[in-house]
Design a protein around this motif. Structure first.
Motif, mmCIF file in Angstrom:
data_model
loop_
_atom_site.group_PDB
_atom_site.id
_atom_site.type_symbol
_atom_site.label_atom_id
_atom_site.label_comp_id
_atom_site.label_asym_id
_atom_site.label_seq_id
_atom_site.Cartn_x
_atom_site.Cartn_y
_atom_site.Cartn_z
ATOM 1 N N GLU A 119 0.850 -1.211 0.000
ATOM 2 C CA GLU A 119 0.000 0.000 0.000
ATOM 3 C C GLU A 119 0.878 1.251 0.000
ATOM 4 O OE1 GLU A 119 -2.734 -0.883 -0.737
ATOM 5 O OE2 GLU A 119 -3.591 -2.458 0.488
ATOM 6 N N TYR A 172 -9.508 11.253 2.088
ATOM 7 C CA TYR A 172 -9.031 9.895 1.827
ATOM 8 C C TYR A 172 -10.266 9.008 1.976
ATOM 9 C CZ TYR A 172 -9.130 9.989 6.898
ATOM 10 O OH TYR A 172 -9.547 10.172 8.198
ATOM 11 N N ASN A 204 -13.014 -0.876 -8.372
ATOM 12 C CA ASN A 204 -12.896 0.539 -8.696
ATOM 13 C C ASN A 204 -11.622 0.826 -9.488
ATOM 14 O OD1 ASN A 204 -11.245 2.917 -7.588
ATOM 15 N ND2 ASN A 204 -13.375 3.606 -7.514
ATOM 16 N N LEU A 234 -9.945 1.926 -13.924
ATOM 17 C CA LEU A 234 -9.079 3.122 -13.943
ATOM 18 C C LEU A 234 -7.783 2.865 -14.717
ATOM 19 C CD1 LEU A 234 -9.555 4.524 -10.301
ATOM 20 C CD2 LEU A 234 -10.297 5.572 -12.456
ATOM 21 N N GLU A 286 -3.208 -5.982 -6.138
ATOM 22 C CA GLU A 286 -4.461 -5.979 -5.353
ATOM 23 C C GLU A 286 -5.040 -7.394 -5.231
ATOM 24 O OE1 GLU A 286 -5.660 -3.952 -3.444
ATOM 25 O OE2 GLU A 286 -5.157 -1.955 -4.098
ATOM 26 N N PHE A 318 -17.584 3.254 -2.925
ATOM 27 C CA PHE A 318 -17.800 3.580 -4.343
ATOM 28 C C PHE A 318 -18.328 5.001 -4.536
ATOM 29 C CE2 PHE A 318 -16.710 -0.451 -6.082
ATOM 30 C CZ PHE A 318 -17.010 -1.389 -5.091
ATOM 31 N N ASN A 378 -20.574 5.396 -10.043
ATOM 32 C CA ASN A 378 -20.469 4.872 -8.672
ATOM 33 C C ASN A 378 -21.433 3.701 -8.470
ATOM 34 O OD1 ASN A 378 -18.909 7.157 -8.547
ATOM 35 N ND2 ASN A 378 -20.087 8.161 -6.917
ATOM 36 N N PHE A 435 -22.494 8.250 5.663
ATOM 37 C CA PHE A 435 -21.414 8.461 4.685
ATOM 38 C C PHE A 435 -20.954 9.924 4.702
ATOM 39 C CE2 PHE A 435 -18.921 8.144 0.935
ATOM 40 C CZ PHE A 435 -19.221 9.226 0.129
ATOM 41 N N ILE A 452 -17.272 11.408 5.764
ATOM 42 C CA ILE A 452 -16.329 12.106 4.863
ATOM 43 C C ILE A 452 -16.193 13.585 5.248
ATOM 44 C CG2 ILE A 452 -16.737 10.501 2.973
ATOM 45 C CD1 ILE A 452 -18.086 12.763 1.429
HETATM 46 N N1 3HC Z 1 -14.431 8.390 0.718
HETATM 47 C C1 3HC Z 1 -14.155 9.719 0.810
HETATM 48 N N2 3HC Z 1 -14.672 10.663 -0.028
HETATM 49 C C2 3HC Z 1 -15.470 10.219 -1.002
HETATM 50 C C3 3HC Z 1 -15.777 8.855 -1.186
HETATM 51 C C4 3HC Z 1 -15.223 7.931 -0.264
HETATM 52 N N3 3HC Z 1 -15.479 6.624 -0.338
HETATM 53 N N4 3HC Z 1 -16.590 8.736 -2.266
HETATM 54 C C5 3HC Z 1 -16.784 9.994 -2.720
HETATM 55 N N5 3HC Z 1 -16.128 10.871 -1.964
HETATM 56 C C6 3HC Z 1 -16.120 12.325 -2.117
HETATM 57 C C7 3HC Z 1 -15.483 12.745 -3.433
HETATM 58 O O1 3HC Z 1 -14.070 12.827 -3.278
HETATM 59 C C8 3HC Z 1 -16.150 14.104 -3.637
HETATM 60 O O2 3HC Z 1 -15.596 15.033 -2.718
HETATM 61 P P1 3HC Z 1 -14.469 16.091 -3.208
HETATM 62 O O3 3HC Z 1 -15.105 16.943 -4.273
HETATM 63 O O4 3HC Z 1 -14.105 16.848 -1.949
HETATM 64 O O5 3HC Z 1 -13.316 15.252 -3.737
HETATM 65 C C9 3HC Z 1 -17.564 13.847 -3.119
HETATM 66 O O6 3HC Z 1 -17.482 12.751 -2.211
HETATM 67 C C10 3HC Z 1 -18.575 13.554 -4.211
HETATM 68 O O7 3HC Z 1 -18.301 12.271 -4.765
HETATM 69 P P2 3HC Z 1 -18.214 12.069 -6.359
HETATM 70 O O8 3HC Z 1 -18.793 10.746 -6.716
HETATM 71 O O9 3HC Z 1 -18.763 13.277 -7.046
HETATM 72 O O10 3HC Z 1 -16.624 12.085 -6.518
HETATM 73 P P3 3HC Z 1 -15.747 11.255 -7.580
HETATM 74 O O11 3HC Z 1 -16.278 11.421 -8.963
HETATM 75 O O12 3HC Z 1 -14.349 11.657 -7.306
HETATM 76 O O13 3HC Z 1 -15.972 9.696 -7.187
HETATM 77 C C11 3HC Z 1 -14.555 8.012 -6.234
HETATM 78 C C12 3HC Z 1 -15.484 9.206 -5.953
HETATM 79 C C13 3HC Z 1 -15.377 6.878 -6.875
HETATM 80 C C14 3HC Z 1 -13.923 7.528 -4.918
HETATM 81 C C15 3HC Z 1 -13.466 8.482 -7.212
HETATM 82 O O14 3HC Z 1 -12.822 9.611 -6.674
HETATM 83 C C16 3HC Z 1 -12.402 7.415 -7.486
HETATM 84 O O15 3HC Z 1 -12.630 6.494 -8.246
HETATM 85 N N6 3HC Z 1 -11.221 7.614 -6.885
HETATM 86 C C17 3HC Z 1 -10.090 6.744 -7.166
HETATM 87 C C18 3HC Z 1 -10.176 5.479 -6.386
HETATM 88 C C19 3HC Z 1 -9.963 5.695 -4.905
HETATM 89 O O16 3HC Z 1 -9.671 6.753 -4.422
HETATM 90 N N7 3HC Z 1 -10.125 4.614 -4.187
HETATM 91 C C20 3HC Z 1 -9.893 4.634 -2.762
HETATM 92 C C21 3HC Z 1 -10.219 3.259 -2.233
HETATM 93 S S1 3HC Z 1 -9.047 2.801 -1.054
HETATM 94 C C22 3HC Z 1 -7.840 2.065 -1.957
HETATM 95 O O17 3HC Z 1 -7.903 1.993 -3.154
HETATM 96 C C23 3HC Z 1 -6.703 1.458 -1.221
HETATM 97 C C24 3HC Z 1 -6.790 -0.055 -1.377
HETATM 98 O O18 3HC Z 1 -5.496 -0.546 -1.233
HETATM 99 C C25 3HC Z 1 -7.662 -0.629 -0.323
#
Ligand code: 3HC
Length: 311
Positions: free
Chosen positions: A74, A106, A134, A138, A157, A197, A220, A266, A270
């Motif tokens: 990670e 985060y 997810n 990407l 992963e 998601f 999502n 949720f 956040i």
């Molecule tokens: N946690 C925190 N914030 C979140 C969230 C979550 N699960 N889901 C959505 N949000 C936030 C968004 O960041 C946005 O806030 P912001 O404008 O301040 O950034 C708001 O909620 C509205 O959500 P949206 O759907 O409009 O935002 P996105 O289009 O960015 O979709 C997402 C959210 C699907 C998480 C997208 O950002 C994404 O695909 N991100 C990349 C993947 C990612 O970050 N994954 C984290 C999972 S943990 C991980 O992968 C580690 C692994 O090893 C376990």
């Protein structure tokens, strides 16, 4: 932005071309990528904390080695993603500052506590399972450095998910207390994993623009549905019950119908009010403060080296 440039940019996106750091891009594209890639990187680093808690408590040397390897992976995922974000003109220091002062997020999932060893199984199985759902799409995202970082992340992963599922298998095939622990871990992790998601599509502020720019490949709700459809049979195989009375197979749609997450919870989590938000951020603040001497030493060393080369 210049409309002609915007139109030409969209033609490139629609043709499936990769956008590279030195290419022209709309300011909004750059901004939303810094936001998403930076927050993705923060998720990887903060995500080490819940599992790090169990490295010294693992029940066997093999489990300890697996968990150690996963947590180290990670850190590497965070590195790839911070490097991808830096190609957009933001520095790691700036991103860290924005994490620590709350301007950057985060993943919500890491604001929940890991109370028993069975949580290590549920996190690997469900959290990394959701992360795979997810992250696989990407790999095809339009921004080159992000897509390439995802290819490397996705390779690791599946090991994360398998080792978690293997822990769950050991627990459900153990004694009654171990099976109870596995069910308890599923009960506490299921809905926070669905929330990973993001909000439902109707409440997703970034989705439409991110889909148009192929930053987001699936919505999502699409990915959440895919996760439910693939994970329910796995829970059945384990002999565990998904904590959702409304979960039923819908012959017509060919998907499971399920009860939506508690979106108040949720948005609460956040916005900083989850069970562990304060702990997670203070752990990151402490790591930043404790590392200050090293950053200063490296900067001083680099400056000395630069003057030596000049002399
Ligand atoms: N946690 C925190 N914030 C979140 C969230 C979550 N699960 N889901 C959505 N949000 C936030 C968004 O960041 C946005 O806030 P912001 O404008 O301040 O950034 C708001 O909620 C509205 O959500 P949206 O759907 O409009 O935002 P996105 O289009 O960015 O979709 C997402 C959210 C699907 C998480 C997208 O950002 C994404 O695909 N991100 C990349 C993947 C990612 O970050 N994954 C984290 C999972 S943990 C991980 O992968 C580690 C692994 O090893 C376990």
């Amino acid at each position: 932005d210049d409309p002609a440039k915007l139109a030409a940019f969209q033609v490139r996106i629609d043709a499936g071309e990769k956008i590279e750091p030195k290419d022209w891009m709309p300011e909004g594209y750059r901004k939303t990528l810094i936001r998403q890639v930076g927050q993705h990187a923060h998720s990887e680093i903060v995500g080490q904390l819940p599992e790090g808690n169990w490295i010294t408590r693992a029940p066997t040397l093999e489990r300890k080695a697996n968990l150690l390897a996963k947590v180290q992976d990670e850190a590497g995922h965070g590195l790839y993603l911070y490097c991808a974000a830096e190609t957009l003109g933001v520095s790691r220091d700036e991103m860290t500052e924005m994490l620590l002062d709350g301007r950057m997020k985060y993943s919500s999932i890491f604001n929940y506590p890991t109370l028993t060893w069975a949580d290590m199984g549920a996190v690997g199985w469900l959290v990394d399972g959701a992360a795979i759902m997810n992250q696989v799409p990407l790999q095809r995202t339009s921004y080159g450095p992000y897509a390439r970082a995802m290819v490397r992340v996705c390779k690791e992963e599946s090991f994360h998910q398998r080792q978690g599922f293997h822990i769950m298998m050991a627990m459900v095939n153990g004694n009654a207390e171990q099976k109870r622990m596995a069910q308890d871990a599923l009960n506490r992790t299921w809905y926070p994993a669905l929330m990973m998601f993001g909000p439902s599509d109707k409440d997703s502020v970034h989705s439409s623009q991110s889909m148009a720019w192929k930053i987001k490949i699936n919505t999502n709700d699409e990915l959440r549905q895919k996760f439910v459809d693939e994970t329910v049979p796995q829970a059945e195989y384990l002999g565990l019950t998904i904590p959702d009375e409304g979960l039923t197979w819908n012959e017509e749609t060919g998907h499971y119908d399920y009860t939506e997450p508690d979106w108040n919870e949720f948005f609460d989590v956040i916005s900083g009010n989850g069970p562990c938000n304060v702990d997670r951020l203070s752990a990151r603040q402490k790591a930043w403060d404790d590392g200050a001497w090293l950053r200063d030493a490296m900067t001083a060393h680099a400056a000395k080296k630069a003057t030596r080369n000049l002399a």
